[in-house]
Design a protein around this motif. Structure first.
Motif, PDB file in Angstrom:
ATOM      1  N   ALA B 265       0.840  -1.203   0.000  1.00  0.00           N
ATOM      2  CA  ALA B 265       0.000   0.000   0.000  1.00  0.00           C
ATOM      3  C   ALA B 265       0.873   1.250   0.000  1.00  0.00           C
ATOM      4  O   ALA B 265       0.558   2.235  -0.684  1.00  0.00           O
ATOM      5  CB  ALA B 265      -0.923  -0.021   1.218  1.00  0.00           C
ATOM      6  N   LEU B 266       1.994   1.174   0.747  1.00  0.00           N
ATOM      7  CA  LEU B 266       2.892   2.335   0.784  1.00  0.00           C
ATOM      8  C   LEU B 266       3.510   2.587  -0.585  1.00  0.00           C
ATOM      9  O   LEU B 266       3.574   3.727  -1.051  1.00  0.00           O
ATOM     10  CB  LEU B 266       3.995   2.100   1.822  1.00  0.00           C
ATOM     11  CG  LEU B 266       3.551   2.261   3.281  1.00  0.00           C
ATOM     12  CD1 LEU B 266       4.623   1.755   4.230  1.00  0.00           C
ATOM     13  CD2 LEU B 266       3.223   3.721   3.561  1.00  0.00           C
ATOM     14  N   VAL B 267       3.948   1.499  -1.221  1.00  0.00           N
ATOM     15  CA  VAL B 267       4.550   1.662  -2.549  1.00  0.00           C
ATOM     16  C   VAL B 267       3.504   2.174  -3.535  1.00  0.00           C
ATOM     17  O   VAL B 267       3.778   3.032  -4.363  1.00  0.00           O
ATOM     18  CB  VAL B 267       5.158   0.329  -3.038  1.00  0.00           C
ATOM     19  CG1 VAL B 267       5.710   0.490  -4.454  1.00  0.00           C
ATOM     20  CG2 VAL B 267       6.259  -0.129  -2.095  1.00  0.00           C
ATOM     21  N   GLU B 268       2.290   1.661  -3.417  1.00  0.00           N
ATOM     22  CA  GLU B 268       1.227   2.092  -4.339  1.00  0.00           C
ATOM     23  C   GLU B 268       0.937   3.585  -4.188  1.00  0.00           C
ATOM     24  O   GLU B 268       0.577   4.255  -5.155  1.00  0.00           O
ATOM     25  CB  GLU B 268      -0.041   1.270  -4.112  1.00  0.00           C
ATOM     26  CG  GLU B 268       0.008  -0.061  -4.819  1.00  0.00           C
ATOM     27  CD  GLU B 268      -1.153  -0.970  -4.429  1.00  0.00           C
ATOM     28  OE1 GLU B 268      -1.437  -1.891  -5.199  1.00  0.00           O
ATOM     29  OE2 GLU B 268      -1.762  -0.752  -3.365  1.00  0.00           O
ATOM     30  N   ARG B 279       5.262   0.153 -12.749  1.00  0.00           N
ATOM     31  CA  ARG B 279       3.842   0.179 -12.358  1.00  0.00           C
ATOM     32  C   ARG B 279       3.151  -1.118 -12.741  1.00  0.00           C
ATOM     33  O   ARG B 279       2.322  -1.627 -12.001  1.00  0.00           O
ATOM     34  CB  ARG B 279       3.144   1.376 -13.021  1.00  0.00           C
ATOM     35  CG  ARG B 279       3.358   2.693 -12.270  1.00  0.00           C
ATOM     36  CD  ARG B 279       2.251   3.692 -12.563  1.00  0.00           C
ATOM     37  NE  ARG B 279       2.218   4.081 -13.975  1.00  0.00           N
ATOM     38  CZ  ARG B 279       3.001   5.030 -14.489  1.00  0.00           C
ATOM     39  NH1 ARG B 279       3.866   5.666 -13.739  1.00  0.00           N
ATOM     40  NH2 ARG B 279       2.916   5.342 -15.765  1.00  0.00           N
ATOM     41  N   GLU B 280       3.532  -1.653 -13.904  1.00  0.00           N
ATOM     42  CA  GLU B 280       2.918  -2.924 -14.306  1.00  0.00           C
ATOM     43  C   GLU B 280       3.313  -4.026 -13.329  1.00  0.00           C
ATOM     44  O   GLU B 280       2.494  -4.839 -12.908  1.00  0.00           O
ATOM     45  CB  GLU B 280       3.332  -3.306 -15.726  1.00  0.00           C
ATOM     46  CG  GLU B 280       2.472  -4.439 -16.263  1.00  0.00           C
ATOM     47  CD  GLU B 280       2.949  -4.966 -17.603  1.00  0.00           C
ATOM     48  OE1 GLU B 280       3.588  -4.206 -18.344  1.00  0.00           O
ATOM     49  OE2 GLU B 280       2.689  -6.156 -17.883  1.00  0.00           O
ATOM     50  N   ALA B 281       4.611  -4.025 -12.976  1.00  0.00           N
ATOM     51  CA  ALA B 281       5.084  -5.023 -12.017  1.00  0.00           C
ATOM     52  C   ALA B 281       4.358  -4.868 -10.690  1.00  0.00           C
ATOM     53  O   ALA B 281       3.957  -5.851 -10.051  1.00  0.00           O
ATOM     54  CB  ALA B 281       6.588  -4.883 -11.817  1.00  0.00           C
ATOM     55  N   LEU B 282       4.129  -3.641 -10.293  1.00  0.00           N
ATOM     56  CA  LEU B 282       3.424  -3.382  -9.031  1.00  0.00           C
ATOM     57  C   LEU B 282       1.992  -3.917  -9.094  1.00  0.00           C
ATOM     58  O   LEU B 282       1.492  -4.513  -8.136  1.00  0.00           O
ATOM     59  CB  LEU B 282       3.425  -1.880  -8.758  1.00  0.00           C
ATOM     60  CG  LEU B 282       2.893  -1.444  -7.401  1.00  0.00           C
ATOM     61  CD1 LEU B 282       3.724  -2.033  -6.274  1.00  0.00           C
ATOM     62  CD2 LEU B 282       2.866   0.081  -7.302  1.00  0.00           C
ATOM     63  N   GLY B 283       1.376  -3.727 -10.261  1.00  0.00           N
ATOM     64  CA  GLY B 283       0.016  -4.237 -10.438  1.00  0.00           C
ATOM     65  C   GLY B 283      -0.039  -5.750 -10.296  1.00  0.00           C
ATOM     66  O   GLY B 283      -0.929  -6.306  -9.638  1.00  0.00           O
ATOM     67  N   MET B 284       0.963  -6.402 -10.898  1.00  0.00           N
ATOM     68  CA  MET B 284       1.014  -7.861 -10.790  1.00  0.00           C
ATOM     69  C   MET B 284       1.220  -8.291  -9.355  1.00  0.00           C
ATOM     70  O   MET B 284       0.602  -9.237  -8.859  1.00  0.00           O
ATOM     71  CB  MET B 284       2.142  -8.411 -11.668  1.00  0.00           C
ATOM     72  CG  MET B 284       1.687  -8.716 -13.075  1.00  0.00           C
ATOM     73  SD  MET B 284       2.995  -8.711 -14.311  1.00  0.00           S
ATOM     74  CE  MET B 284       4.328  -9.494 -13.505  1.00  0.00           C
ATOM     75  N   LEU B 285       2.096  -7.562  -8.661  1.00  0.00           N
ATOM     76  CA  LEU B 285       2.366  -7.877  -7.259  1.00  0.00           C
ATOM     77  C   LEU B 285       1.085  -7.746  -6.435  1.00  0.00           C
ATOM     78  O   LEU B 285       0.760  -8.600  -5.614  1.00  0.00           O
ATOM     79  CB  LEU B 285       3.436  -6.913  -6.742  1.00  0.00           C
ATOM     80  CG  LEU B 285       4.037  -7.230  -5.380  1.00  0.00           C
ATOM     81  CD1 LEU B 285       4.643  -8.616  -5.374  1.00  0.00           C
ATOM     82  CD2 LEU B 285       5.080  -6.175  -5.019  1.00  0.00           C
ATOM     83  N   ARG B 286       0.322  -6.708  -6.698  1.00  0.00           N
ATOM     84  CA  ARG B 286      -0.926  -6.494  -5.974  1.00  0.00           C
ATOM     85  C   ARG B 286      -1.877  -7.666  -6.199  1.00  0.00           C
ATOM     86  O   ARG B 286      -2.437  -8.213  -5.252  1.00  0.00           O
ATOM     87  CB  ARG B 286      -1.552  -5.168  -6.441  1.00  0.00           C
ATOM     88  CG  ARG B 286      -3.025  -4.992  -6.163  1.00  0.00           C
ATOM     89  CD  ARG B 286      -3.381  -5.083  -4.706  1.00  0.00           C
ATOM     90  NE  ARG B 286      -2.863  -3.974  -3.898  1.00  0.00           N
ATOM     91  CZ  ARG B 286      -2.964  -3.937  -2.556  1.00  0.00           C
ATOM     92  NH1 ARG B 286      -3.522  -4.936  -1.902  1.00  0.00           N
ATOM     93  NH2 ARG B 286      -2.488  -2.911  -1.895  1.00  0.00           N
ATOM     94  N   GLU B 287      -2.024  -8.083  -7.460  1.00  0.00           N
ATOM     95  CA  GLU B 287      -2.943  -9.187  -7.741  1.00  0.00           C
ATOM     96  C   GLU B 287      -2.524 -10.463  -7.030  1.00  0.00           C
ATOM     97  O   GLU B 287      -3.336 -11.176  -6.453  1.00  0.00           O
ATOM     98  CB  GLU B 287      -3.015  -9.439  -9.252  1.00  0.00           C
ATOM     99  CG  GLU B 287      -3.954  -8.472  -9.958  1.00  0.00           C
ATOM    100  CD  GLU B 287      -3.813  -8.562 -11.461  1.00  0.00           C
ATOM    101  OE1 GLU B 287      -3.316  -9.595 -11.950  1.00  0.00           O
ATOM    102  OE2 GLU B 287      -4.200  -7.591 -12.141  1.00  0.00           O
ATOM    103  N   GLU B 288      -1.219 -10.727  -7.089  1.00  0.00           N
ATOM    104  CA  GLU B 288      -0.759 -11.978  -6.480  1.00  0.00           C
ATOM    105  C   GLU B 288      -0.850 -11.931  -4.960  1.00  0.00           C
ATOM    106  O   GLU B 288      -1.187 -12.919  -4.317  1.00  0.00           O
ATOM    107  CB  GLU B 288       0.680 -12.289  -6.914  1.00  0.00           C
ATOM    108  CG  GLU B 288       0.815 -12.663  -8.385  1.00  0.00           C
ATOM    109  CD  GLU B 288       0.053 -13.926  -8.780  1.00  0.00           C
ATOM    110  OE1 GLU B 288      -0.541 -14.598  -7.905  1.00  0.00           O
ATOM    111  OE2 GLU B 288       0.040 -14.251  -9.975  1.00  0.00           O
ATOM    112  N   VAL B 289      -0.549 -10.774  -4.380  1.00  0.00           N
ATOM    113  CA  VAL B 289      -0.653 -10.667  -2.921  1.00  0.00           C
ATOM    114  C   VAL B 289      -2.107 -10.822  -2.495  1.00  0.00           C
ATOM    115  O   VAL B 289      -2.419 -11.493  -1.507  1.00  0.00           O
ATOM    116  CB  VAL B 289      -0.047  -9.331  -2.427  1.00  0.00           C
ATOM    117  CG1 VAL B 289      -0.415  -9.084  -0.971  1.00  0.00           C
ATOM    118  CG2 VAL B 289       1.465  -9.350  -2.573  1.00  0.00           C
ATOM    119  N   ASP B 290      -3.018 -10.247  -3.266  1.00  0.00           N
ATOM    120  CA  ASP B 290      -4.438 -10.404  -2.953  1.00  0.00           C
ATOM    121  C   ASP B 290      -4.860 -11.865  -3.029  1.00  0.00           C
ATOM    122  O   ASP B 290      -5.591 -12.371  -2.181  1.00  0.00           O
ATOM    123  CB  ASP B 290      -5.293  -9.578  -3.925  1.00  0.00           C
ATOM    124  CG  ASP B 290      -5.290  -8.100  -3.542  1.00  0.00           C
ATOM    125  OD1 ASP B 290      -4.808  -7.798  -2.433  1.00  0.00           O
ATOM    126  OD2 ASP B 290      -5.740  -7.276  -4.354  1.00  0.00           O
TER     127      ASP B 290
END
Lengths: 225, 465
Positions: B265-268, B279-290
Motif C-alpha cells: 500500500a505504501l509503494v502504491e 507500475r505494471e510489475a506493481l500491479g502484478m504484485l498487488r494481484e498476487e498478494v491479494d
C-alpha cells in the motif's frame, strides 16, 4: 483526534510497517516489542490509542490488555491472527475496544484507530441523560449513581450514551455497531454483545437480571424509556 | 437395515453361525434317523423271520406226521394247515410240487433254496416275487423224500419300512427350518455386541469421528471395543492434527502477509513516481498478494469448515433477504429473481456459513466466468434453492463434479491467474454439507454455468412476512 498511537507487537517488520502507515496519516507512533516494555512506555507517555498484538514473547497479550484497562480508559485495539470467536471474545472481555485480524490492510487499520480515537472524544448532543437511576453527562464523560461515579471505558460509555439517548427504542446490533464503532454491516456483532455484558457488570445492580440495558430477543438492546 | 453393498445374509457372521448350527443339527438328526431305521428294520425283520420259521417248522412237522397216514390227500393236508393270510404252502414230493396258491409255484422259489432243502438242510431266503419281496422258508419233511416250503409276502413289512422311512426323513427335513429359526434366535444375543461394533463403525464411516463403542455390560466386547476405540481416537487425532496444521500454516503466513499488504500500500501510494514497467510489475504484485491472502484465509476456513458442529450458530434465516444483502455488497448490480413463496422462505442455518457460500459462488462467477447474470431464489417445500447463473461458457458435463475439488482448474486451458484461491467451490461444498444442504452445477438457459444450492427449509415457517 487521536494523535499518538502505541503499538505493542513483537514482529519488527509489522511494527515498522504500521509505523510507516500511521505516520503517513499524521499519527505519532511509539513502539514496544514486549508487553512489559509496552506497559512501561504507556506509563511514561500516555497514548491516545494502543494497538496490541495478542501474541507476545514475554506475556499473554490478554494480561497486557487487562493491565492497560486497570491503568486507565485508554482505548485498546487488539491485533490477532486468529479470528476464531474464542480469541476475539477473550480479547474483548479483557477490555479491548475493538480488534483487527491479520492480515489487515492499512486502510482497515487506520479506520479502526480513527474510530476508537473518535469515540474517545466527547460527542455533541444533550448535556445530560438518564438511564434507570443513572445520571449520564455526555460532555463530561461521566456516569453517576446517587452522586457516586461509575468508571466506564470510552466504548462502554458511548454504548450507554447511544442507548440512553434513544431510550424506549430498540437498537439492533448492526445499528449499534454503526453508531458506536462506526462500521457498516460488515462488523462483528460479538463486539456489541461482549461490550453490553461488560457494561451491565458495571452499571446493573443485578447483572444477571438487567434492568437498565435489557435484551429484546431476536432484535437487539433497549434502555426502557 | 438394508442398503446397497450390504452382504447377502448368508455371508454375515450371524448367517454363517445359523447355517452352521443348522447343518450340524441336520447331520445329527440324519445320523440318528439312519440309526433308528437300521435298528427298527432289523428288529422287525428278525421278529418276522422268527415267527415265520416257527410256523413253517410246526407245519412241516404236521405234514411229516400226516403224510404217511392214510386219510387226507396231500392237497387236503396242505389246505388245512394253519397259515397266515397271504402266505403260501408248497410241498415237494418225488418231484411233484403241490401249492396252495395259483400265484406261487416251484419256479418262483429260488433255486439255491430248493437245492439246500432238497439236500436236507432247512433254509430260508428273501427273494423278489411278482414285484414285491417275499420270504421263503423250506424245511425237509421228516421221514420222507419231501420238502415243505412256505412263502410269506413281506408287503406288510415293506409298508412299515416305507412309513418309518417317511417319518424319519420328514423329521430330518423338519429340523432344517426349526434349527434355522432356533439358530437365528440363539445367535442374536450372542452377536448383539457386533451390532454395537457395526453401528459405531458406520457412524465413523459417515464422518462422526467421535463415535465410540461402549463395552459396558459385555465383557466379551471389551477387547474389540478397546482396540476399535483406540483406532478411531488415533484417526480423530490425526484428522484434528491435519486441520490444526492447516490452521497453523495459515496463521504463520498472516504476519508476513500483513507486512506485505502494508508495504504494498505504501509503494502504491508512490506509484506515480514509478516508470511504466515498474507500475505494471506493481500491479502484478498487488494481484498476487491479494490472491495469496485469499488463499491464506480460505486455508484457515477449510480447516474450520470441516470442524462444523459446535461452533455453528444456527438461526432462522430469511433466505431472500440474505441473498439480497449479499448482492447489494457486490460492486456490480446483479438482478435477483424470486420464485413463488421465496420471499418468505426461511432456512435454519449459520448465517456466516451461508454468507460464505453465496460470496464464494459470486466470486467464482466473477473470477472464472465473466460475472453473475442472474440469481434466483426458489421455495420448493421442503427445500429452498438458490440458483446462480454466470456469463461464462458453461462447464462440460464431465467436469461438473471436479470443479468442487480443491485446486481444480479448467482442463486444457491456459492458466490465467484468476485471483481465486482454488478453494472457493470446495468450501461451498463443505459449508453446505455442515448445513445439511448441497450444491450442484448444471447449465443455465443462456449457455453459462448454473450453480444450484439446495437447503432444507426450516420446519416451522413463521407466519406473515
Amino acid at each position: 483526534m487521536a494523535r499518538t498511537v502505541l503499538i505493542i507487537e513483537d514482529d519488527v517488520r509489522v511494527r515498522r510497517m504500521v509505523q510507516l502507515t500511521l505516520q503517513r496519516e499524521g499519527y505519532q507512533v511509539t513502539e514496544a516489542a514486549t508487553g512489559a516494555e509496552g506497559l512501561a512506555r504507556l506509563a511514561e507517555h500516555p497514548a491516545d490509542v494502543v494497538l496490541l498484538d495478542l501474541r507476545l514473547p514475554d506475556q499473554d497479550g490478554l494480561e497486557v490488555c487487562r493491565a492497560i484497562r486497570r491503568a486507565g480508559p485508554t482505548p485498546v485495539v487488539i491485533v490477532t491472527a486468529r479470528a476464531d470467536s474464542d480469541d476475539v471474545v477473550a480479547g474483548l472481555e479483557a477490555g479491548a475496544d475493538d480488534y483487527v485480524t491479520k492480515p489487515f490492510v492499512p486502510r482497515e487499520l487506520t479506520a479502526r484507530i480513527r474510530a476508537v480515537g473518535r469515540r474517545a472524544q466527547p460527542d455533541d448532543g444533550p448535556t445530560s441523560l438518564t438511564a434507570g437511576d443513572l445520571e449520564i453527562a455526555p460532555l463530561a464523560g461521566t456516569v453517576t449513581r446517587d452522586g457516586e461515579r461509575i468508571e466506564l471505558t470510552r466504548t462502554e460509555f458511548r454504548l450507554l450514551t447511544e442507548l440512553a439517548a434513544g431510550a424506549g427504542r430498540v437498537f439492533s446490533r448492526e445499528e449499534l455497531l454503526d453508531r458506536v464503532w462506526g462500521y457498516g454491516y460488515f462488523g462483528d456483532s460479538r463486539l456489541v454483545d461482549v461490550h453490553v455484558l461488560r457494561l451491565r457488570k458495571k452499571i446493573e445492580r443485578d447483572p444477571a437480571h438487567p434492568a437498565i440495558v435489557t435484551t429484546v430477543r431476536g432484535m437487539g438492546y433497549l434502555v426502557p424509556g | 437395515m438394508s442398503g446397497p453393498g450390504r452382504p447377502a445374509w448368508r455371508h454375515t457372521l450371524r448367517g454363517r453361525a445359523t447355517l452352521t448350527i443348522t447343518a450340524v443339527t441336520v447331520a445329527l438328526s440324519a445320523v440318528l434317523a439312519v440309526g433308528v431305521w437300521l435298528a427298527v428294520s432289523h428288529y422287525l425283520l428278525v421278529g418276522r423271520e422268527r415267527a415265520t420259521l416257527a410256523q413253517t417248522v410246526a407245519n412241516a412237522a404236521q405234514v411229516g406226521r400226516a403224510l404217511p397216514a392214510p386219510g387226507l390227500s396231500p392237497e387236503q393236508l396242505l389246505a388245512q394247515l394253519p397259515r397266515e393270510t397271504g402266505s403260501t404252502s408248497l410241498l415237494a414230493r418225488d418231484d411233484r410240487w403241490l401249492t396252495t396258491s395259483l400265484r406261487v409255484g416251484r419256479d418262483d422259489l429260488p433255486a439255491a433254496l430248493r437245492e439246500a432243502v432238497a439236500g436236507g438242510t432247512p433254509a430260508r431266503q428273501r427273494f423278489a416275487l411278482q414285484g414285491g419281496t417275499a420270504l421263503a422258508v423250506g424245511v425237509p419233511v421228516e421221514g420222507g423224500d419231501a420238502a415243505y416250503f412256505e412263502v410269506f409276502p413281506l408287503e406288510e413289512l415293506d409298508r412299515t419300512y416305507t412309513v418309518l422311512a417317511a417319518v424319519l426323513a420328514g423329521a430330518v427335513l423338519a429340523t432344517v427350518p426349526v434349527s434355522l429359526l432356533v439358530g437365528s434366535w440363539a445367535t442374536r444375543p450372542a452377536l448383539r455386541p457386533l451390532d454395537r461394533v457395526s453401528a459405531a463403525a458406520a457412524a465413523v464411516a459417515a464422518g462422526d469421528l467421535s463415535a465410540r463403542i461402549d463395552p459396558r455390560g459385555d465383557p466379551a466386547l471389551e477387547p474389540i471395543a478397546a482396540s476399535f476405540n483406540a483406532t478411531v481416537a488415533a484417526l480423530e487425532e490425526r484428522v484434528r492434527r491435519d486441520a490444526r496444521f492447516a490452521a497453523d500454516v495459515s496463521h504463520e503466513l498472516r504476519t508476513p502477509l500483513t507486512t506485505m499488504l502494508g508495504a504494498l500500500a505504501l509503494v502504491e501510494g508512490a506509484a506515480d513516481d514509478l516508470p511504466e514497467d515498474g507500475r505494471e510489475a506493481l500491479g502484478m504484485l498487488r494481484e498476487e498478494v491479494d490472491r495469496f491472502s485469499r488463499l491464506v484465509a480460505d486455508l484457515l476456513e477449510i480447516s474450520r469448515a470441516d470442524a462444523g458442529g459446535g461452533a455453528d450458530a444456527l438461526e432462522d434465516v430469511r433466505l431472500a433477504a440474505l441473498v439480497r444483502e449479499a448482492l447489494a455488497r457486490r460492486r456490480r448490480p446483479v438482478p435477483l429473481d424470486l420464485g413463488e413463496g421465496a420471499e418468505s422462505a426461511v432456512v435454519r442455518a449459520d448465517k456466516r456459513r451461508l454468507e460464505r457460500v453465496l460470496g464464494n459462488l459470486l466470486d467464482n462467477a466473477d473470477q472464472h466466468a465473466g460475472g453473475v447474470t442472474c440469481v434466483r431464489v426458489e421455495a420448493d417445500p421442503p427445500r429452498a434453492r438458490v440458483l446462480v447463473d454466470d456469463a461464462g461458457p458453461g462447464i462440460p458435463e464431465e467436469d461438473r463434479t471436479r470443479v468442487f475439488e480443491r485446486f481444480a482448474r479448467g482442463r486444457g486451458r491456459e492458466r490465467v491467474p484468476s485471483g481465486g484461491s482454488g478453494l472457493g467451490l470446495s468450501l461451498v461444498t463443505r459449508h453446505l454439507r455442515a448445513l445439511g444442504g448441497e450444491v450442484q452445477v448444471t447449465g443455465s438457459p443462456d449457455g453459462g454455468a448454473r450453480f444450484v444450492v439446495t437447503l432444507p427449509l426450516a420446519e416451522e415457517q413463521p407466519c406473515g412476512s
